[in-house]
Design a protein around this motif. Sequence first.
Motif, PDB file in Angstrom:
ATOM      1  N   ASP A  18      25.404 146.231 -20.894  1.00 54.23           N
ATOM      2  CA  ASP A  18      25.625 147.626 -21.269  1.00 54.23           C
ATOM      3  C   ASP A  18      24.333 148.434 -21.180  1.00 54.23           C
ATOM      4  O   ASP A  18      24.310 149.530 -20.621  1.00 54.23           O
ATOM      5  CB  ASP A  18      26.195 147.684 -22.688  1.00 54.23           C
ATOM      6  CG  ASP A  18      26.689 149.068 -23.068  1.00 54.23           C
ATOM      7  OD1 ASP A  18      26.977 149.885 -22.177  1.00 54.23           O
ATOM      8  OD2 ASP A  18      26.813 149.322 -24.280  1.00 54.23           O
ATOM      9  N   SER A  22      24.915 149.912 -17.371  1.00 54.08           N
ATOM     10  CA  SER A  22      25.748 151.090 -17.622  1.00 54.08           C
ATOM     11  C   SER A  22      25.087 152.411 -17.262  1.00 54.08           C
ATOM     12  O   SER A  22      25.782 153.328 -16.797  1.00 54.08           O
ATOM     13  CB  SER A  22      26.219 151.103 -19.083  1.00 54.08           C
ATOM     14  OG  SER A  22      27.109 150.025 -19.298  1.00 54.08           O
ATOM     15  N   THR A  42      33.583 150.149 -15.830  1.00 52.01           N
ATOM     16  CA  THR A  42      32.960 151.351 -16.381  1.00 52.01           C
ATOM     17  C   THR A  42      32.146 151.010 -17.634  1.00 52.01           C
ATOM     18  O   THR A  42      32.383 149.997 -18.285  1.00 52.01           O
ATOM     19  CB  THR A  42      34.016 152.402 -16.763  1.00 52.01           C
ATOM     20  OG1 THR A  42      34.810 151.902 -17.844  1.00 52.01           O
ATOM     21  CG2 THR A  42      34.909 152.752 -15.569  1.00 52.01           C
ATOM     22  N   ALA A  43      31.216 151.886 -17.956  1.00 48.11           N
ATOM     23  CA  ALA A  43      30.408 151.714 -19.159  1.00 48.11           C
ATOM     24  C   ALA A  43      31.299 151.708 -20.394  1.00 48.11           C
ATOM     25  O   ALA A  43      31.067 150.944 -21.340  1.00 48.11           O
ATOM     26  CB  ALA A  43      29.368 152.820 -19.251  1.00 48.11           C
ATOM     27  N   GLU A  44      32.334 152.512 -20.397  1.00 48.84           N
ATOM     28  CA  GLU A  44      33.252 152.571 -21.545  1.00 48.84           C
ATOM     29  C   GLU A  44      33.996 151.243 -21.724  1.00 48.84           C
ATOM     30  O   GLU A  44      34.187 150.780 -22.851  1.00 48.84           O
ATOM     31  CB  GLU A  44      34.245 153.727 -21.390  1.00 48.84           C
ATOM     32  CG  GLU A  44      35.172 153.891 -22.568  1.00 48.84           C
ATOM     33  CD  GLU A  44      34.452 154.106 -23.899  1.00 48.84           C
ATOM     34  OE1 GLU A  44      35.020 153.713 -24.938  1.00 48.84           O
ATOM     35  OE2 GLU A  44      33.324 154.645 -23.925  1.00 48.84           O
ATOM     36  N   GLU A  45      34.395 150.614 -20.641  1.00 46.76           N
ATOM     37  CA  GLU A  45      35.069 149.309 -20.736  1.00 46.76           C
ATOM     38  C   GLU A  45      34.146 148.264 -21.357  1.00 46.76           C
ATOM     39  O   GLU A  45      34.572 147.458 -22.178  1.00 46.76           O
ATOM     40  CB  GLU A  45      35.524 148.835 -19.354  1.00 46.76           C
ATOM     41  CG  GLU A  45      36.703 149.571 -18.797  1.00 46.76           C
ATOM     42  CD  GLU A  45      37.042 149.082 -17.405  1.00 46.76           C
ATOM     43  OE1 GLU A  45      38.120 148.476 -17.258  1.00 46.76           O
ATOM     44  OE2 GLU A  45      36.227 149.305 -16.484  1.00 46.76           O
ATOM     45  N   ARG A  47      31.629 148.851 -23.396  1.00 51.27           N
ATOM     46  CA  ARG A  47      31.466 149.189 -24.819  1.00 51.27           C
ATOM     47  C   ARG A  47      32.698 148.773 -25.624  1.00 51.27           C
ATOM     48  O   ARG A  47      32.585 148.274 -26.739  1.00 51.27           O
ATOM     49  CB  ARG A  47      31.185 150.678 -24.977  1.00 51.27           C
ATOM     50  CG  ARG A  47      29.764 151.023 -24.619  1.00 51.27           C
ATOM     51  CD  ARG A  47      29.415 152.474 -24.959  1.00 51.27           C
ATOM     52  NE  ARG A  47      28.314 152.856 -24.085  1.00 51.27           N
ATOM     53  CZ  ARG A  47      28.436 153.603 -22.985  1.00 51.27           C
ATOM     54  NH1 ARG A  47      29.598 154.092 -22.638  1.00 51.27           N
ATOM     55  NH2 ARG A  47      27.388 153.870 -22.241  1.00 51.27           N
ATOM     56  N   GLN A  48      33.881 148.981 -25.058  1.00 51.17           N
ATOM     57  CA  GLN A  48      35.111 148.581 -25.743  1.00 51.17           C
ATOM     58  C   GLN A  48      35.160 147.071 -25.944  1.00 51.17           C
ATOM     59  O   GLN A  48      35.552 146.591 -27.009  1.00 51.17           O
ATOM     60  CB  GLN A  48      36.337 149.058 -24.969  1.00 51.17           C
ATOM     61  CG  GLN A  48      36.575 150.540 -25.042  1.00 51.17           C
ATOM     62  CD  GLN A  48      37.713 150.985 -24.138  1.00 51.17           C
ATOM     63  OE1 GLN A  48      38.280 150.212 -23.375  1.00 51.17           O
ATOM     64  NE2 GLN A  48      38.057 152.271 -24.216  1.00 51.17           N
ATOM     65  N   ARG A  50      32.551 145.029 -26.088  1.00 46.99           N
ATOM     66  CA  ARG A  50      31.534 144.690 -27.092  1.00 46.99           C
ATOM     67  C   ARG A  50      32.080 144.923 -28.497  1.00 46.99           C
ATOM     68  O   ARG A  50      31.945 144.084 -29.379  1.00 46.99           O
ATOM     69  CB  ARG A  50      30.274 145.535 -26.889  1.00 46.99           C
ATOM     70  CG  ARG A  50      29.415 145.089 -25.743  1.00 46.99           C
ATOM     71  CD  ARG A  50      28.165 145.926 -25.635  1.00 46.99           C
ATOM     72  NE  ARG A  50      27.337 145.751 -26.834  1.00 46.99           N
ATOM     73  CZ  ARG A  50      26.346 146.574 -27.167  1.00 46.99           C
ATOM     74  NH1 ARG A  50      26.074 147.626 -26.433  1.00 46.99           N
ATOM     75  NH2 ARG A  50      25.639 146.351 -28.244  1.00 46.99           N
ATOM     76  N   THR A  51      32.719 146.064 -28.698  1.00 45.32           N
ATOM     77  CA  THR A  51      33.282 146.390 -30.011  1.00 45.32           C
ATOM     78  C   THR A  51      34.381 145.404 -30.390  1.00 45.32           C
ATOM     79  O   THR A  51      34.435 144.925 -31.526  1.00 45.32           O
ATOM     80  CB  THR A  51      33.837 147.834 -30.009  1.00 45.32           C
ATOM     81  OG1 THR A  51      32.765 148.729 -29.695  1.00 45.32           O
ATOM     82  CG2 THR A  51      34.436 148.205 -31.343  1.00 45.32           C
TER      83      THR A  51
END
Length: 102
Positions: A18, A22, A42-45, A47-48, A50-51
């Motif tokens: 990330d 990212s 994507t960077a959002e994927e 991050r999701q 990771r969360t």
Amino acid sequence: MLTTRHLAVIQAALQFFDEEFSPHEPDISAPYFDKPLSTPLTAEEVRQLRTALQSCRLAYAVCDLQGEEFLELQLEPSLERVTTAAAQAGRVATVLLWDAPA
């Protein structure tokens, strides 16, 4: 078998991914996948994921030798107990439990 230590390494690798990939074009990560993704990650994927992994915990069960059916319905937090039982009757199944937000 996936252990809590392995899960920690995956989380650290995702954090590195990330932070280092990212900020750049999505295609920069393509060489790191064994099989190409149909669309760039994507960077959002990232991050999701990771969360989601931060909310996960591992459990273990004994399954048949084909890995298709649980032989015991009880999930165990202890890998050692399941490994002993599996040595006599089957294989160890690793279960990733996600504690979804309410």
